[in-house]
Design a protein around this motif. Structure first.
Motif, PDB file in Angstrom:
ATOM      1  N   PRO A 223       0.899  -1.151  -0.023  1.00 47.01           N
ATOM      2  CA  PRO A 223      -0.006   0.102  -0.082  1.00 47.01           C
ATOM      3  C   PRO A 223       0.795   1.434  -0.166  1.00 47.01           C
ATOM      4  O   PRO A 223       1.817   1.317   0.851  1.00 47.01           O
ATOM      5  CB  PRO A 223      -0.794  -0.301   1.269  1.00 47.01           C
ATOM      6  CG  PRO A 223      -0.901  -1.718   1.791  1.00 47.01           C
ATOM      7  CD  PRO A 223       0.436  -2.031   1.341  1.00 47.01           C
ATOM      8  N   THR A 224       0.415   2.166  -0.869  1.00 44.49           N
ATOM      9  CA  THR A 224       0.862   3.509  -0.787  1.00 44.49           C
ATOM     10  C   THR A 224       0.353   4.465   0.357  1.00 44.49           C
ATOM     11  O   THR A 224       0.462   5.152   0.971  1.00 44.49           O
ATOM     12  CB  THR A 224       0.754   4.233  -1.898  1.00 44.49           C
ATOM     13  OG1 THR A 224      -0.712   4.247  -2.482  1.00 44.49           O
ATOM     14  CG2 THR A 224       1.689   3.794  -3.039  1.00 44.49           C
ATOM     15  N   TYR A 225      -1.092   4.157   0.531  1.00 43.16           N
ATOM     16  CA  TYR A 225      -1.972   4.525   1.417  1.00 43.16           C
ATOM     17  C   TYR A 225      -3.106   3.709   1.545  1.00 43.16           C
ATOM     18  O   TYR A 225      -3.497   2.663   0.860  1.00 43.16           O
ATOM     19  CB  TYR A 225      -2.318   5.887   1.268  1.00 43.16           C
ATOM     20  CG  TYR A 225      -3.463   6.375   0.176  1.00 43.16           C
ATOM     21  CD1 TYR A 225      -4.723   6.202   0.305  1.00 43.16           C
ATOM     22  CD2 TYR A 225      -2.771   6.587  -1.075  1.00 43.16           C
ATOM     23  CE1 TYR A 225      -5.467   6.303  -0.787  1.00 43.16           C
ATOM     24  CE2 TYR A 225      -3.641   6.971  -2.273  1.00 43.16           C
ATOM     25  CZ  TYR A 225      -4.948   6.650  -1.985  1.00 43.16           C
ATOM     26  OH  TYR A 225      -5.800   7.002  -3.013  1.00 43.16           O
ATOM     27  N   CYS A 226      -3.696   3.571   2.839  1.00 48.21           N
ATOM     28  CA  CYS A 226      -5.014   2.904   3.074  1.00 48.21           C
ATOM     29  C   CYS A 226      -6.251   3.775   3.331  1.00 48.21           C
ATOM     30  O   CYS A 226      -6.043   4.691   4.256  1.00 48.21           O
ATOM     31  CB  CYS A 226      -4.684   1.838   4.006  1.00 48.21           C
ATOM     32  SG  CYS A 226      -3.319   0.815   4.013  1.00 48.21           S
ATOM     33  N   ILE A 227      -7.407   3.204   2.916  1.00 43.09           N
ATOM     34  CA  ILE A 227      -8.640   4.038   3.225  1.00 43.09           C
ATOM     35  C   ILE A 227      -9.535   3.354   4.292  1.00 43.09           C
ATOM     36  O   ILE A 227      -9.599   2.032   3.949  1.00 43.09           O
ATOM     37  CB  ILE A 227      -9.465   4.566   2.131  1.00 43.09           C
ATOM     38  CG1 ILE A 227      -8.844   5.275   1.134  1.00 43.09           C
ATOM     39  CG2 ILE A 227     -10.585   5.073   2.510  1.00 43.09           C
ATOM     40  CD1 ILE A 227      -8.391   6.807   1.623  1.00 43.09           C
ATOM     41  N   ALA A 228      -9.503   3.638   5.298  1.00 48.11           N
ATOM     42  CA  ALA A 228      -9.984   2.805   6.440  1.00 48.11           C
ATOM     43  C   ALA A 228     -11.550   2.758   6.434  1.00 48.11           C
ATOM     44  O   ALA A 228     -12.286   3.762   7.029  1.00 48.11           O
ATOM     45  CB  ALA A 228      -9.299   3.194   8.029  1.00 48.11           C
ATOM     46  N   GLY A 229     -12.177   1.723   5.850  1.00 42.25           N
ATOM     47  CA  GLY A 229     -13.498   1.719   5.831  1.00 42.25           C
ATOM     48  C   GLY A 229     -13.900   0.734   7.065  1.00 42.25           C
ATOM     49  O   GLY A 229     -14.852  -0.089   6.720  1.00 42.25           O
ATOM     50  N   VAL A 230     -13.209   0.812   7.998  1.00 44.86           N
ATOM     51  CA  VAL A 230     -13.479  -0.001   9.384  1.00 44.86           C
ATOM     52  C   VAL A 230     -13.586   0.778  10.582  1.00 44.86           C
ATOM     53  O   VAL A 230     -13.222   1.864  10.542  1.00 44.86           O
ATOM     54  CB  VAL A 230     -12.341  -1.048   9.516  1.00 44.86           C
ATOM     55  CG1 VAL A 230     -12.000  -2.014   8.213  1.00 44.86           C
ATOM     56  CG2 VAL A 230     -10.883  -0.229   9.702  1.00 44.86           C
ATOM     57  N   TYR A 231     -14.281   0.437  11.581  1.00 44.56           N
ATOM     58  CA  TYR A 231     -14.249   0.909  12.750  1.00 44.56           C
ATOM     59  C   TYR A 231     -13.658   0.563  13.922  1.00 44.56           C
ATOM     60  O   TYR A 231     -13.259   1.441  14.862  1.00 44.56           O
ATOM     61  CB  TYR A 231     -15.922   0.717  13.089  1.00 44.56           C
ATOM     62  CG  TYR A 231     -16.201   1.666  14.383  1.00 44.56           C
ATOM     63  CD1 TYR A 231     -16.623   2.887  14.253  1.00 44.56           C
ATOM     64  CD2 TYR A 231     -15.934   1.271  15.792  1.00 44.56           C
ATOM     65  CE1 TYR A 231     -17.025   3.717  15.120  1.00 44.56           C
ATOM     66  CE2 TYR A 231     -16.204   2.232  16.751  1.00 44.56           C
ATOM     67  CZ  TYR A 231     -17.040   3.481  16.448  1.00 44.56           C
ATOM     68  OH  TYR A 231     -17.043   4.179  17.682  1.00 44.56           O
ATOM     69  N   ALA A 232     -12.743  -0.726  13.842  1.00 41.11           N
ATOM     70  CA  ALA A 232     -11.793  -0.886  14.844  1.00 41.11           C
ATOM     71  C   ALA A 232     -10.886  -0.295  15.151  1.00 41.11           C
ATOM     72  O   ALA A 232     -10.333   0.236  16.433  1.00 41.11           O
ATOM     73  CB  ALA A 232     -11.463  -2.212  14.466  1.00 41.11           C
ATOM     74  N   ASN A 233     -10.283   0.700  14.215  1.00 49.00           N
ATOM     75  CA  ASN A 233      -9.178   1.506  14.481  1.00 49.00           C
ATOM     76  C   ASN A 233      -9.625   2.636  15.197  1.00 49.00           C
ATOM     77  O   ASN A 233      -8.733   3.352  15.914  1.00 49.00           O
ATOM     78  CB  ASN A 233      -8.688   2.388  12.993  1.00 49.00           C
ATOM     79  CG  ASN A 233      -8.243   1.187  11.925  1.00 49.00           C
ATOM     80  OD1 ASN A 233      -8.080   0.175  12.430  1.00 49.00           O
ATOM     81  ND2 ASN A 233      -8.054   1.819  10.715  1.00 49.00           N
ATOM     82  N   THR A 234     -10.877   2.965  15.545  1.00 55.98           N
ATOM     83  CA  THR A 234     -11.329   3.960  16.463  1.00 55.98           C
ATOM     84  C   THR A 234     -10.835   3.620  17.996  1.00 55.98           C
ATOM     85  O   THR A 234     -10.616   4.524  18.587  1.00 55.98           O
ATOM     86  CB  THR A 234     -12.840   4.071  16.432  1.00 55.98           C
ATOM     87  OG1 THR A 234     -13.181   4.550  15.236  1.00 55.98           O
ATOM     88  CG2 THR A 234     -13.305   5.215  17.336  1.00 55.98           C
TER      89      THR A 234
ATOM     90  N   SER B 214      -4.791  -0.900   7.028  1.00 56.42           N
ATOM     91  CA  SER B 214      -4.905   0.275   7.632  1.00 56.42           C
ATOM     92  C   SER B 214      -4.562   0.170   9.133  1.00 56.42           C
ATOM     93  O   SER B 214      -3.873   1.019   9.782  1.00 56.42           O
ATOM     94  CB  SER B 214      -6.216   1.070   7.678  1.00 56.42           C
ATOM     95  OG  SER B 214      -7.261   0.297   8.215  1.00 56.42           O
ATOM     96  N   SER B 215      -5.080  -0.987   9.873  1.00 58.71           N
ATOM     97  CA  SER B 215      -4.876  -1.308  11.260  1.00 58.71           C
ATOM     98  C   SER B 215      -3.460  -1.575  11.358  1.00 58.71           C
ATOM     99  O   SER B 215      -2.652  -1.027  12.369  1.00 58.71           O
ATOM    100  CB  SER B 215      -5.713  -2.279  11.727  1.00 58.71           C
ATOM    101  OG  SER B 215      -7.111  -2.049  11.261  1.00 58.71           O
ATOM    102  N   PHE B 216      -2.839  -2.546  10.455  1.00 51.35           N
ATOM    103  CA  PHE B 216      -1.407  -2.706  10.697  1.00 51.35           C
ATOM    104  C   PHE B 216      -0.584  -1.711  10.584  1.00 51.35           C
ATOM    105  O   PHE B 216       0.350  -1.659  11.451  1.00 51.35           O
ATOM    106  CB  PHE B 216      -1.207  -3.613   9.190  1.00 51.35           C
ATOM    107  CG  PHE B 216       0.196  -3.973   9.086  1.00 51.35           C
ATOM    108  CD1 PHE B 216       0.929  -5.176  10.133  1.00 51.35           C
ATOM    109  CD2 PHE B 216       1.187  -3.355   8.233  1.00 51.35           C
ATOM    110  CE1 PHE B 216       2.358  -5.186   9.853  1.00 51.35           C
ATOM    111  CE2 PHE B 216       2.365  -3.772   8.351  1.00 51.35           C
ATOM    112  CZ  PHE B 216       2.954  -4.885   9.012  1.00 51.35           C
TER     113      PHE B 216
END
Length: 263
Positions: A124-135, A202-204
């Motif tokens: 990845p160059t960047y990740c779009i976090a379509g997840v909630y766990a990162n909150t 994204s979480s990683f």
């Protein structure tokens, strides 16, 4: 590691025991591993690393597993944590108790355009976090940012790309909470300009920033919604191509990166 990661561990240990990485994975903190490999579902045997290195199984339970890979003087810790951002965050956080020089995420991703073929290895160059766990990594749950952009530290990534034998393609990644339901939202997902879709990177990269450890995510393209290559129901030829890339290129990249001297 950053102070925030120390606080996360302290808070967790307050209500639980110490040495959770050992109790969960059988990995000890008195060894400095050349690399920690974290993956949702792969095992060293699935990538056929046992054909070119010594693989020791530490634990195998429902959903998670752990192994030690030894080749020449290298010693690699490997944890299989199950799919989803939540699993990645929970189990990788426990590994903050361990000592390792670099971290490698290994997973698969679906392509969203025709620029990527089955079996391509991407990062990845960047990740779009379509997840909630990162909150839950934020100071407050009310700090939730929908579709937050997570950008990895590119220094180590560029070092890897410039020093390994195999081609690694750069790609923008969308991280989803659902595999089945992502297809209902493909048009919206593509509007973010992303090339690939998967669940955990994204979480990683948020965790790797807290660890302050050189890290890279490797994603093998497993399907392509734009060209009609399915995730489930690939042809025999498609299965062979995916299998060959996974067991030859991906496995060798893990060994090369683990052995790479840090700048």
């Amino acid at each position: 590691m950053k102070e925030k990661m120390k606080i996360i561990l302290d808070k967790f240990h307050r209500y639980n025991t110490e040495n959770m990485a050992y109790l969960t994975f059988g990995l000890t903190a008195d060894i400095t591993y050349d690399a920690l490999v974290v993956t949702p579902s792969y095992t060293p045997f699935k990538l056929e690393l046992d054909t070119c290195s010594k693989v020791t199984t530490l634990k195998e339970t429902t959903g998670i597993a752990s192994y030690i890979i030894e080749k020449d003087k290298m010693k690699i810790a490997w944890v299989t944590v199950g799919t989803s951002a939540r699993n990645l965050i929970d189990y990788l956080s426990l590994c903050a108790e361990l000592s390792f020089k670099k971290m490698i995420f290994v997973g698969s991703a679906g392509a969203l355009n025709d620029k990527f073929e089955l079996g391509d290895i991407c990062t990845p160059t960047y990740c779009i976090a379509g997840v909630y766990a990162n909150t839950y990594l934020k100071n407050s749950l009310s700090d939730f940012i929908p579709f937050e952009k997570v950008v990895p530290d590119k220094n180590f990534i560029d070092q890897v790309i410039n020093n390994v034998k195999f081609d690694i393609k750069k790609a923008a990644v969308f991280c989803t909470d659902s595999l089945v339901l992502e297809y209902c939202h493909l048009d919206e997902i593509k509007e973010f300009g992303t090339d690939l879709i998967e669940m955990e990177t994204s979480s990683f990269y948020l965790i790797s920033d807290l660890f302050e450890i050189p890290s890279i995510a490797l994603l093998v393209v497993s399907d392509n919604s734009a060209t009609g290559v399915p995730l489930v129901g690939r042809s025999e030829a498609q299965e062979k191509k995916y299998y060959d890339c996974r067991t030859t290129i991906l496995s060798q990249l893990i060994l090369e990166i683990s052995n790479l001297s840090l700048n």
